[in-house]
Design a protein around this motif. Structure first.
Motif, PDB file in Angstrom:
ATOM      1  N   ASP A  53       0.830  -1.205   0.000  1.00 40.79           N
ATOM      2  CA  ASP A  53       0.000   0.000   0.000  1.00 40.79           C
ATOM      3  C   ASP A  53       0.866   1.258   0.000  1.00 40.79           C
ATOM      4  OD1 ASP A  53      -2.186  -1.624   0.073  1.00 40.79           O
ATOM      5  OD2 ASP A  53      -2.680  -1.265   2.176  1.00 40.79           O
ATOM      6  N   GLY A  54       0.511   2.185  -0.888  1.00 41.43           N
ATOM      7  CA  GLY A  54       1.212   3.450  -0.958  1.00 41.43           C
ATOM      8  C   GLY A  54       2.452   3.451  -1.826  1.00 41.43           C
ATOM      9  N   ARG A  55       2.857   2.296  -2.349  1.00 43.18           N
ATOM     10  CA  ARG A  55       4.045   2.236  -3.185  1.00 43.18           C
ATOM     11  C   ARG A  55       3.665   1.889  -4.622  1.00 43.18           C
ATOM     12  NH1 ARG A  55       8.768  -0.871   0.342  1.00 43.18           N
ATOM     13  NH2 ARG A  55       8.762   0.566   2.125  1.00 43.18           N
ATOM     14  N   PHE A  56       4.434   2.477  -5.561  1.00 42.93           N
ATOM     15  CA  PHE A  56       4.215   2.245  -6.981  1.00 42.93           C
ATOM     16  C   PHE A  56       5.534   1.854  -7.609  1.00 42.93           C
ATOM     17  CE2 PHE A  56       0.901   4.829  -5.314  1.00 42.93           C
ATOM     18  CZ  PHE A  56      -0.242   4.418  -5.975  1.00 42.93           C
ATOM     19  N   ALA A  57       5.495   0.984  -8.609  1.00 42.66           N
ATOM     20  CA  ALA A  57       6.708   0.293  -9.013  1.00 42.66           C
ATOM     21  C   ALA A  57       7.409   0.859 -10.242  1.00 42.66           C
ATOM     22  CB  ALA A  57       6.388  -1.192  -9.249  1.00 42.66           C
ATOM     23  N   ASN A  58       6.708   1.100 -11.348  1.00 50.45           N
ATOM     24  CA  ASN A  58       7.358   1.421 -12.611  1.00 50.45           C
ATOM     25  C   ASN A  58       6.668   2.585 -13.315  1.00 50.45           C
ATOM     26  OD1 ASN A  58       9.177  -1.072 -12.780  1.00 50.45           O
ATOM     27  ND2 ASN A  58       7.150  -1.993 -12.594  1.00 50.45           N
ATOM     28  N   LEU A  59       7.457   3.417 -13.966  1.00 46.08           N
ATOM     29  CA  LEU A  59       6.903   4.496 -14.779  1.00 46.08           C
ATOM     30  C   LEU A  59       6.781   3.985 -16.218  1.00 46.08           C
ATOM     31  CD1 LEU A  59       5.871   7.307 -15.163  1.00 46.08           C
ATOM     32  CD2 LEU A  59       8.225   8.151 -15.200  1.00 46.08           C
ATOM     33  N   GLU A  80      -3.049   8.522  -8.278  1.00 46.88           N
ATOM     34  CA  GLU A  80      -2.825   7.342  -7.435  1.00 46.88           C
ATOM     35  C   GLU A  80      -4.161   6.979  -6.788  1.00 46.88           C
ATOM     36  OE1 GLU A  80       0.465   8.261  -4.902  1.00 46.88           O
ATOM     37  OE2 GLU A  80       1.914   8.178  -6.554  1.00 46.88           O
ATOM     38  N   PHE A  81      -4.973   6.273  -7.538  1.00 43.94           N
ATOM     39  CA  PHE A  81      -6.389   6.118  -7.192  1.00 43.94           C
ATOM     40  C   PHE A  81      -6.682   5.265  -5.961  1.00 43.94           C
ATOM     41  CE2 PHE A  81      -5.593   2.617 -10.132  1.00 43.94           C
ATOM     42  CZ  PHE A  81      -6.238   1.554  -9.514  1.00 43.94           C
ATOM     43  N   PRO A  82      -5.824   4.342  -5.519  1.00 47.03           N
ATOM     44  CA  PRO A  82      -6.188   3.615  -4.292  1.00 47.03           C
ATOM     45  C   PRO A  82      -6.436   4.546  -3.111  1.00 47.03           C
ATOM     46  CG  PRO A  82      -4.430   2.460  -5.426  1.00 47.03           C
ATOM     47  CD  PRO A  82      -4.589   3.786  -6.125  1.00 47.03           C
ATOM     48  N   ALA A  83      -5.588   5.563  -2.946  1.00 46.99           N
ATOM     49  CA  ALA A  83      -5.793   6.524  -1.856  1.00 46.99           C
ATOM     50  C   ALA A  83      -7.056   7.346  -2.093  1.00 46.99           C
ATOM     51  CB  ALA A  83      -4.580   7.443  -1.742  1.00 46.99           C
ATOM     52  N   LEU A  84      -7.328   7.657  -3.357  1.00 47.81           N
ATOM     53  CA  LEU A  84      -8.517   8.432  -3.685  1.00 47.81           C
ATOM     54  C   LEU A  84      -9.791   7.671  -3.326  1.00 47.81           C
ATOM     55  CD1 LEU A  84      -9.420  11.094  -5.030  1.00 47.81           C
ATOM     56  CD2 LEU A  84      -9.495   9.864  -7.194  1.00 47.81           C
ATOM     57  N   LEU A  85      -9.784   6.359  -3.556  1.00 53.94           N
ATOM     58  CA  LEU A  85     -10.935   5.523  -3.239  1.00 53.94           C
ATOM     59  C   LEU A  85     -10.929   5.034  -1.795  1.00 53.94           C
ATOM     60  CD1 LEU A  85     -11.091   3.289  -6.450  1.00 53.94           C
ATOM     61  CD2 LEU A  85     -12.535   5.245  -5.910  1.00 53.94           C
ATOM     62  N   HIS A  93      -9.879  -5.187  -8.419  1.00 53.13           N
ATOM     63  CA  HIS A  93     -11.194  -4.708  -8.833  1.00 53.13           C
ATOM     64  C   HIS A  93     -11.181  -3.472  -9.721  1.00 53.13           C
ATOM     65  CE1 HIS A  93     -12.879  -7.681  -6.196  1.00 53.13           C
ATOM     66  NE2 HIS A  93     -12.287  -7.155  -5.134  1.00 53.13           N
ATOM     67  N   VAL A  94     -10.001  -2.843  -9.872  1.00 52.64           N
ATOM     68  CA  VAL A  94      -9.926  -1.677 -10.755  1.00 52.64           C
ATOM     69  C   VAL A  94      -8.852  -1.911 -11.811  1.00 52.64           C
ATOM     70  CG1 VAL A  94      -9.629   0.830 -10.867  1.00 52.64           C
ATOM     71  CG2 VAL A  94     -10.736  -0.195  -8.881  1.00 52.64           C
ATOM     72  N   SER A  95      -7.588  -1.740 -11.463  1.00 45.91           N
ATOM     73  CA  SER A  95      -6.496  -1.969 -12.413  1.00 45.91           C
ATOM     74  C   SER A  95      -5.176  -1.995 -11.666  1.00 45.91           C
ATOM     75  CB  SER A  95      -6.460  -0.862 -13.471  1.00 45.91           C
ATOM     76  OG  SER A  95      -5.379  -1.056 -14.373  1.00 45.91           O
ATOM     77  N   ASP A  96      -4.163  -2.575 -12.305  1.00 48.48           N
ATOM     78  CA  ASP A  96      -2.824  -2.541 -11.732  1.00 48.48           C
ATOM     79  C   ASP A  96      -2.013  -1.362 -12.276  1.00 48.48           C
ATOM     80  OD1 ASP A  96      -2.556  -3.499 -14.315  1.00 48.48           O
ATOM     81  OD2 ASP A  96      -1.181  -5.132 -13.794  1.00 48.48           O
ATOM     82  N   HIS A  97      -2.656  -0.508 -13.065  1.00 48.81           N
ATOM     83  CA  HIS A  97      -2.039   0.716 -13.569  1.00 48.81           C
ATOM     84  C   HIS A  97      -2.851   1.919 -13.109  1.00 48.81           C
ATOM     85  CE1 HIS A  97       0.919  -0.700 -16.737  1.00 48.81           C
ATOM     86  NE2 HIS A  97       0.304  -1.821 -16.399  1.00 48.81           N
ATOM     87  N   THR A  98      -2.178   3.024 -12.865  1.00 47.83           N
ATOM     88  CA  THR A  98      -2.859   4.283 -12.570  1.00 47.83           C
ATOM     89  C   THR A  98      -3.166   5.012 -13.875  1.00 47.83           C
ATOM     90  OG1 THR A  98      -0.820   5.582 -12.475  1.00 47.83           O
ATOM     91  CG2 THR A  98      -1.544   4.516 -10.438  1.00 47.83           C
ATOM     92  N   PRO A  99      -4.198   5.863 -13.879  1.00 42.26           N
ATOM     93  CA  PRO A  99      -4.369   6.754 -15.028  1.00 42.26           C
ATOM     94  C   PRO A  99      -3.311   7.856 -14.998  1.00 42.26           C
ATOM     95  CG  PRO A  99      -6.379   6.618 -13.663  1.00 42.26           C
ATOM     96  CD  PRO A  99      -5.249   6.037 -12.879  1.00 42.26           C
TER      97      PRO A  99
END
Length: 365
Positions: free
Chosen positions: A234-240, A261-266, A276-282
Protein backbone atom coordinates in the motif's frame (compact mmCIF):
# COMPACT_ATOMS: atom_id res chain seq x y z
CA UNK A 1 -11.60 -3.13 -44.54
CA UNK A 2 -13.37 -1.62 -41.56
CA UNK A 3 -10.78 -0.67 -38.96
CA UNK A 4 -12.93 0.62 -36.13
CA UNK A 5 -16.32 0.50 -34.55
CA UNK A 6 -18.02 3.66 -33.35
CA UNK A 7 -20.61 3.91 -30.63
CA UNK A 8 -22.69 6.76 -29.23
CA UNK A 9 -24.79 4.52 -27.07
CA UNK A 10 -26.71 4.82 -23.82
CA UNK A 11 -27.87 1.39 -22.73
CA UNK A 12 -30.56 2.00 -20.16
CA UNK A 13 -30.89 -1.69 -19.38
CA UNK A 14 -27.15 -2.06 -18.85
CA UNK A 15 -27.12 1.05 -16.69
CA UNK A 16 -29.79 -0.48 -14.45
CA UNK A 17 -27.68 -3.61 -14.11
CA UNK A 18 -24.66 -1.51 -13.11
CA UNK A 19 -26.68 0.39 -10.51
CA UNK A 20 -28.21 -2.73 -8.98
CA UNK A 21 -24.99 -4.73 -8.84
CA UNK A 22 -23.36 -5.00 -5.42
CA UNK A 23 -20.27 -2.81 -5.07
CA UNK A 24 -16.94 -4.45 -4.42
CA UNK A 25 -16.01 -1.54 -2.19
CA UNK A 26 -17.80 1.74 -1.41
CA UNK A 27 -16.84 5.13 -2.83
CA UNK A 28 -17.38 7.87 -0.28
CA UNK A 29 -16.26 10.97 -2.18
CA UNK A 30 -18.70 13.74 -3.11
CA UNK A 31 -17.90 14.94 -6.60
CA UNK A 32 -18.55 18.37 -8.09
CA UNK A 33 -17.74 19.69 -11.54
CA UNK A 34 -15.06 22.36 -11.92
CA UNK A 35 -16.08 25.55 -13.74
CA UNK A 36 -16.31 25.32 -17.51
CA UNK A 37 -13.42 26.70 -19.54
CA UNK A 38 -11.48 26.02 -22.70
CA UNK A 39 -9.18 23.48 -21.08
CA UNK A 40 -9.34 19.72 -21.37
CA UNK A 41 -8.17 16.92 -19.10
CA UNK A 42 -6.81 14.28 -21.47
CA UNK A 43 -5.93 10.91 -19.93
CA UNK A 44 -4.58 7.48 -20.74
CA UNK A 45 -5.36 4.37 -18.70
CA UNK A 46 -4.52 0.70 -18.96
CA UNK A 47 -7.63 -0.74 -17.30
CA UNK A 48 -6.27 -4.21 -16.75
CA UNK A 49 -8.30 -6.83 -18.68
CA UNK A 50 -11.40 -4.63 -18.88
CA UNK A 51 -14.46 -6.82 -19.43
CA UNK A 52 -12.77 -10.07 -18.44
CA UNK A 53 -14.32 -11.90 -15.48
CA UNK A 54 -16.68 -10.59 -12.83
CA UNK A 55 -14.28 -8.74 -10.52
CA UNK A 56 -14.38 -5.23 -11.96
CA UNK A 57 -16.03 -2.52 -9.89
CA UNK A 58 -17.46 -0.36 -12.65
CA UNK A 59 -18.76 2.27 -10.27
CA UNK A 60 -15.21 2.78 -9.00
CA UNK A 61 -13.98 2.96 -12.61
CA UNK A 62 -16.58 5.64 -13.29
CA UNK A 63 -15.60 7.64 -10.21
CA UNK A 64 -11.98 7.73 -11.34
CA UNK A 65 -12.78 8.22 -15.03
CA UNK A 66 -14.96 11.25 -14.36
CA UNK A 67 -11.85 13.21 -13.39
CA UNK A 68 -11.15 13.49 -17.12
CA UNK A 69 -12.70 14.75 -20.34
CA UNK A 70 -11.04 12.20 -22.60
CA UNK A 71 -9.56 8.76 -21.90
CA UNK A 72 -7.46 6.55 -24.16
CA UNK A 73 -8.04 3.01 -22.89
CA UNK A 74 -5.68 0.07 -23.29
CA UNK A 75 -6.30 -3.60 -22.51
CA UNK A 76 -10.04 -3.73 -23.15
CA UNK A 77 -10.92 -7.39 -23.57
CA UNK A 78 -14.59 -7.21 -24.54
CA UNK A 79 -17.10 -4.80 -26.05
CA UNK A 80 -19.36 -5.43 -23.05
CA UNK A 81 -16.64 -4.18 -20.71
CA UNK A 82 -16.27 -0.98 -22.72
CA UNK A 83 -20.01 -0.31 -22.73
CA UNK A 84 -20.18 -0.88 -18.97
CA UNK A 85 -17.32 1.56 -18.49
CA UNK A 86 -19.08 4.10 -20.70
CA UNK A 87 -22.30 3.66 -18.73
CA UNK A 88 -20.40 4.11 -15.45
CA UNK A 89 -18.92 7.37 -16.72
CA UNK A 90 -22.34 8.62 -17.75
CA UNK A 91 -23.83 7.70 -14.38
CA UNK A 92 -20.97 9.37 -12.49
CA UNK A 93 -21.08 12.61 -14.47
CA UNK A 94 -24.69 12.91 -15.61
CA UNK A 95 -23.32 13.55 -19.11
CA UNK A 96 -23.25 11.69 -22.41
CA UNK A 97 -19.90 10.13 -23.29
CA UNK A 98 -18.91 9.21 -26.82
CA UNK A 99 -16.94 6.07 -27.50
CA UNK A 100 -15.07 4.38 -30.31
CA UNK A 101 -12.86 1.32 -30.29
CA UNK A 102 -10.64 -0.85 -32.44
CA UNK A 103 -11.11 -4.43 -33.46
CA UNK A 104 -9.33 -7.07 -31.35
CA UNK A 105 -5.59 -6.72 -31.90
CA UNK A 106 -2.78 -9.16 -31.19
CA UNK A 107 -0.60 -11.82 -32.76
CA UNK A 108 -1.32 -14.70 -30.41
CA UNK A 109 -4.43 -15.97 -28.67
CA UNK A 110 -4.12 -12.92 -26.41
CA UNK A 111 -5.88 -10.01 -28.08
CA UNK A 112 -7.20 -6.70 -26.78
CA UNK A 113 -9.02 -3.62 -27.97
CA UNK A 114 -8.04 0.03 -27.76
CA UNK A 115 -10.73 2.59 -27.09
CA UNK A 116 -11.33 6.33 -26.83
CA UNK A 117 -14.08 7.72 -24.60
CA UNK A 118 -14.90 11.40 -24.19
CA UNK A 119 -17.40 13.92 -22.84
CA UNK A 120 -19.55 14.93 -25.79
CA UNK A 121 -20.16 18.32 -24.21
CA UNK A 122 -16.47 19.17 -24.53
CA UNK A 123 -15.03 17.09 -27.35
CA UNK A 124 -16.10 15.99 -30.82
CA UNK A 125 -14.67 13.20 -32.95
CA UNK A 126 -13.52 14.58 -36.31
CA UNK A 127 -12.03 11.83 -38.47
CA UNK A 128 -9.11 9.53 -39.11
CA UNK A 129 -9.80 6.65 -36.74
CA UNK A 130 -7.44 3.90 -37.85
CA UNK A 131 -5.30 1.01 -36.68
CA UNK A 132 -1.71 1.35 -37.91
CA UNK A 133 -0.95 -0.94 -40.85
CA UNK A 134 2.55 -1.65 -39.45
CA UNK A 135 4.43 -2.29 -42.73
CA UNK A 136 7.35 -3.93 -40.93
CA UNK A 137 5.09 -6.09 -38.72
CA UNK A 138 7.00 -4.99 -35.65
CA UNK A 139 4.12 -4.30 -33.26
CA UNK A 140 2.42 -7.19 -31.48
CA UNK A 141 -0.54 -4.84 -30.97
CA UNK A 142 -0.59 -2.13 -33.65
CA UNK A 143 -1.35 1.40 -32.36
CA UNK A 144 -4.76 3.03 -32.79
CA UNK A 145 -5.39 6.72 -33.47
CA UNK A 146 -8.04 9.33 -34.31
CA UNK A 147 -8.49 13.09 -34.52
CA UNK A 148 -10.70 15.14 -32.21
CA UNK A 149 -11.78 18.74 -31.59
CA UNK A 150 -11.95 20.77 -28.38
CA UNK A 151 -15.44 22.28 -28.65
CA UNK A 152 -14.60 25.21 -26.34
CA UNK A 153 -11.34 26.38 -27.91
CA UNK A 154 -11.74 24.99 -31.41
CA UNK A 155 -8.34 23.29 -31.17
CA UNK A 156 -7.88 20.04 -33.06
CA UNK A 157 -5.67 17.27 -31.71
CA UNK A 158 -4.81 13.71 -32.68
CA UNK A 159 -4.45 10.94 -30.12
CA UNK A 160 -2.54 7.72 -30.73
CA UNK A 161 -2.52 4.93 -28.19
CA UNK A 162 -0.48 1.75 -27.89
CA UNK A 163 0.23 -1.08 -25.47
CA UNK A 164 3.84 -2.14 -26.04
CA UNK A 165 4.52 -5.84 -25.64
CA UNK A 166 5.97 -6.79 -22.24
CA UNK A 167 7.84 -9.95 -23.20
CA UNK A 168 10.23 -11.82 -20.95
CA UNK A 169 13.04 -9.24 -21.05
CA UNK A 170 13.38 -5.52 -21.57
CA UNK A 171 15.05 -6.29 -24.90
CA UNK A 172 11.75 -7.78 -26.08
CA UNK A 173 10.18 -4.31 -25.83
CA UNK A 174 12.86 -2.13 -27.34
CA UNK A 175 12.16 -3.02 -30.99
CA UNK A 176 8.62 -1.68 -30.72
CA UNK A 177 9.77 1.41 -28.81
CA UNK A 178 12.34 2.21 -31.49
CA UNK A 179 9.69 1.73 -34.20
CA UNK A 180 7.60 4.46 -32.60
CA UNK A 181 9.84 7.01 -34.34
CA UNK A 182 8.60 5.79 -37.73
CA UNK A 183 5.05 5.66 -36.42
CA UNK A 184 5.38 9.29 -35.26
CA UNK A 185 6.26 10.34 -38.81
CA UNK A 186 3.29 8.38 -40.15
CA UNK A 187 0.91 10.09 -37.71
CA UNK A 188 1.96 13.49 -39.03
CA UNK A 189 1.34 12.33 -42.57
CA UNK A 190 -2.27 11.33 -41.88
CA UNK A 191 -3.01 14.23 -39.49
CA UNK A 192 -1.06 17.06 -41.16
CA UNK A 193 -0.84 20.25 -39.16
CA UNK A 194 -2.44 18.64 -36.10
CA UNK A 195 -0.67 18.27 -32.73
CA UNK A 196 -0.23 14.60 -31.83
CA UNK A 197 -0.42 12.99 -28.39
CA UNK A 198 1.20 9.54 -28.25
CA UNK A 199 -0.02 7.88 -25.07
CA UNK A 200 -0.37 4.46 -23.55
CA UNK A 201 1.36 1.69 -21.65
CA UNK A 202 4.90 1.51 -23.02
CA UNK A 203 6.28 -1.06 -20.55
CA UNK A 204 9.53 0.91 -20.50
CA UNK A 205 10.88 3.76 -18.42
CA UNK A 206 11.08 7.07 -20.35
CA UNK A 207 14.85 7.41 -19.79
CA UNK A 208 15.76 4.12 -21.50
CA UNK A 209 18.11 4.38 -24.48
CA UNK A 210 15.53 2.75 -26.79
CA UNK A 211 13.61 6.05 -26.81
CA UNK A 212 16.46 7.89 -28.52
CA UNK A 213 15.10 7.57 -32.12
CA UNK A 214 11.88 9.24 -30.99
CA UNK A 215 13.72 11.86 -28.94
CA UNK A 216 15.86 12.65 -31.99
CA UNK A 217 12.65 13.83 -33.67
CA UNK A 218 12.04 16.34 -30.90
CA UNK A 219 9.50 14.23 -28.99
CA UNK A 220 9.53 14.27 -25.18
CA UNK A 221 7.62 12.57 -22.35
CA UNK A 222 5.38 14.69 -20.15
CA UNK A 223 5.84 12.44 -17.10
CA UNK A 224 9.38 11.89 -15.86
CA UNK A 225 8.85 11.44 -12.12
CA UNK A 226 6.94 8.87 -10.10
CA UNK A 227 5.56 5.48 -11.11
CA UNK A 228 2.32 4.23 -12.65
CA UNK A 229 2.08 0.53 -11.76
CA UNK A 230 0.69 -0.51 -8.40
CA UNK A 231 3.01 -2.30 -6.03
CA UNK A 232 1.51 -4.94 -3.78
CA UNK A 233 2.52 -2.71 -0.86
CA UNK A 234 0.00 0.00 0.00
CA UNK A 235 1.21 3.45 -0.96
CA UNK A 236 4.05 2.24 -3.19
CA UNK A 237 4.21 2.25 -6.98
CA UNK A 238 6.71 0.29 -9.01
CA UNK A 239 7.36 1.42 -12.61
CA UNK A 240 6.90 4.50 -14.78
CA UNK A 241 5.54 2.60 -17.79
CA UNK A 242 2.56 4.79 -18.75
CA UNK A 243 3.23 8.12 -20.42
CA UNK A 244 2.27 10.83 -22.89
CA UNK A 245 4.81 11.83 -25.56
CA UNK A 246 4.46 15.14 -27.39
CA UNK A 247 6.42 17.39 -29.75
CA UNK A 248 8.88 19.49 -27.75
CA UNK A 249 8.00 22.49 -29.91
CA UNK A 250 4.24 21.84 -29.88
CA UNK A 251 1.40 23.32 -27.84
CA UNK A 252 1.26 20.49 -25.29
CA UNK A 253 4.94 20.42 -24.30
CA UNK A 254 4.38 22.81 -21.39
CA UNK A 255 1.09 21.24 -20.27
CA UNK A 256 0.99 20.12 -16.64
CA UNK A 257 0.75 16.34 -16.43
CA UNK A 258 0.24 13.92 -13.60
CA UNK A 259 -0.56 10.53 -12.14
CA UNK A 260 -3.76 9.69 -10.28
CA UNK A 261 -2.83 7.34 -7.43
CA UNK A 262 -6.39 6.12 -7.19
CA UNK A 263 -6.19 3.62 -4.29
CA UNK A 264 -5.79 6.52 -1.86
CA UNK A 265 -8.52 8.43 -3.68
CA UNK A 266 -10.94 5.52 -3.24
CA UNK A 267 -9.68 4.67 0.23
CA UNK A 268 -8.82 1.06 -0.64
CA UNK A 269 -5.79 -1.21 -0.38
CA UNK A 270 -3.53 -1.88 -3.33
CA UNK A 271 -4.67 -5.51 -3.28
CA UNK A 272 -8.31 -4.48 -3.69
CA UNK A 273 -7.40 -1.85 -6.29
CA UNK A 274 -5.42 -4.33 -8.40
CA UNK A 275 -8.17 -6.92 -8.19
CA UNK A 276 -11.19 -4.71 -8.83
CA UNK A 277 -9.93 -1.68 -10.75
CA UNK A 278 -6.50 -1.97 -12.41
CA UNK A 279 -2.82 -2.54 -11.73
CA UNK A 280 -2.04 0.72 -13.57
CA UNK A 281 -2.86 4.28 -12.57
CA UNK A 282 -4.37 6.75 -15.03
CA UNK A 283 -2.10 9.52 -16.31
CA UNK A 284 -3.25 12.85 -17.70
CA UNK A 285 -2.35 16.25 -19.12
CA UNK A 286 -4.11 19.57 -18.57
CA UNK A 287 -4.60 21.93 -21.52
CA UNK A 288 -5.50 25.63 -21.31
CA UNK A 289 -5.04 25.69 -17.52
CA UNK A 290 -7.72 23.06 -16.97
CA UNK A 291 -8.08 21.30 -13.64
CA UNK A 292 -9.06 17.76 -12.84
CA UNK A 293 -12.83 17.39 -12.71
CA UNK A 294 -14.32 16.67 -9.34
CA UNK A 295 -13.92 17.82 -5.77
CA UNK A 296 -10.59 16.30 -4.78
CA UNK A 297 -7.60 17.31 -2.70
CA UNK A 298 -4.14 18.02 -4.09
CA UNK A 299 -2.69 15.13 -2.11
CA UNK A 300 -4.95 12.67 -3.95
CA UNK A 301 -2.98 12.86 -7.21
CA UNK A 302 0.53 13.52 -8.41
CA UNK A 303 1.37 16.49 -10.62
CA UNK A 304 4.74 16.64 -12.33
CA UNK A 305 7.07 18.96 -10.40
CA UNK A 306 9.10 21.83 -11.84
CA UNK A 307 12.80 21.23 -12.50
CA UNK A 308 13.72 22.94 -9.23
CA UNK A 309 11.14 20.97 -7.24
CA UNK A 310 12.25 17.72 -8.90
CA UNK A 311 15.90 18.28 -7.94
CA UNK A 312 14.95 19.08 -4.37
CA UNK A 313 12.75 16.01 -4.10
CA UNK A 314 15.44 13.72 -5.50
CA UNK A 315 17.92 15.05 -2.97
CA UNK A 316 15.58 14.03 -0.15
CA UNK A 317 14.60 10.58 -1.47
CA UNK A 318 16.39 7.51 -0.06
CA UNK A 319 18.84 5.44 -2.05
CA UNK A 320 17.59 1.98 -3.04
CA UNK A 321 19.83 -1.07 -3.00
CA UNK A 322 19.11 -4.48 -4.48
CA UNK A 323 19.82 -6.97 -1.70
CA UNK A 324 20.47 -9.76 -4.25
CA UNK A 325 22.81 -7.96 -6.66
CA UNK A 326 24.25 -5.48 -4.15
CA UNK A 327 23.69 -2.73 -6.75
CA UNK A 328 22.75 0.73 -5.47
CA UNK A 329 20.46 3.22 -7.20
CA UNK A 330 20.22 6.94 -6.52
CA UNK A 331 16.88 8.71 -7.20
CA UNK A 332 18.30 10.17 -10.44
CA UNK A 333 19.35 6.74 -11.78
CA UNK A 334 17.22 5.20 -14.59
CA UNK A 335 16.76 1.96 -12.65
CA UNK A 336 15.76 3.59 -9.37
CA UNK A 337 12.13 2.41 -9.47
CA UNK A 338 12.82 -0.94 -11.14
CA UNK A 339 14.13 -2.77 -8.09
CA UNK A 340 11.59 -5.38 -6.97
CA UNK A 341 9.85 -4.63 -3.69
CA UNK A 342 11.09 -7.84 -2.07
CA UNK A 343 14.71 -6.99 -2.88
CA UNK A 344 14.74 -3.33 -1.83
CA UNK A 345 17.06 -2.01 0.89
CA UNK A 346 16.92 1.70 1.72
CA UNK A 347 19.89 3.92 2.61
CA UNK A 348 20.13 7.58 3.55
CA UNK A 349 23.66 8.16 2.23
CA UNK A 350 26.06 6.71 -0.33
CA UNK A 351 28.64 6.11 2.40
CA UNK A 352 26.14 4.05 4.40
CA UNK A 353 25.38 1.88 1.37
CA UNK A 354 29.04 1.39 0.47
CA UNK A 355 29.83 0.37 4.04
CA UNK A 356 27.13 -2.30 3.66
CA UNK A 357 28.83 -3.67 0.53
CA UNK A 358 26.75 -1.98 -2.19
CA UNK A 359 28.14 -0.34 -5.36
CA UNK A 360 26.51 2.31 -7.51
CA UNK A 361 24.70 1.15 -10.68
CA UNK A 362 26.70 1.68 -13.88
CA UNK A 363 23.82 3.52 -15.61
CA UNK A 364 23.66 6.29 -13.02
CA UNK A 365 24.64 9.74 -14.32
Amino acid sequence: MKTFLFGRWLASGLLVVCLLAALVFPVSYVWAQTPDGQGLVIASWNIERLGHGQNKDYEALGQIGQLFDFIAVQEAMTVEGLYRFQAALQEATGETWGMMYSHRIGRSTYKEKYAFVWRESRIDYLDGAVVYLDPGDLFAREPYSARFKNLSSGDEFAVATVHIVYGRRISDRTEEIEELARYWDWLHQIYPGTPVLLMGDFNLQPLHAAWQPLRDKGVVPLIVEGATTLSAVDGRFANLYDNIWVAESGPYASSPAGIVEFPALLGVTHEAARRHVSDHTPIYLLSHQAGLRGNIQADDFKVQPSAEESSAQKASDPLIGNRRSKILHRPDCPSYSRVGEANRVYFDTLEEAQDAGYRLAGNCP
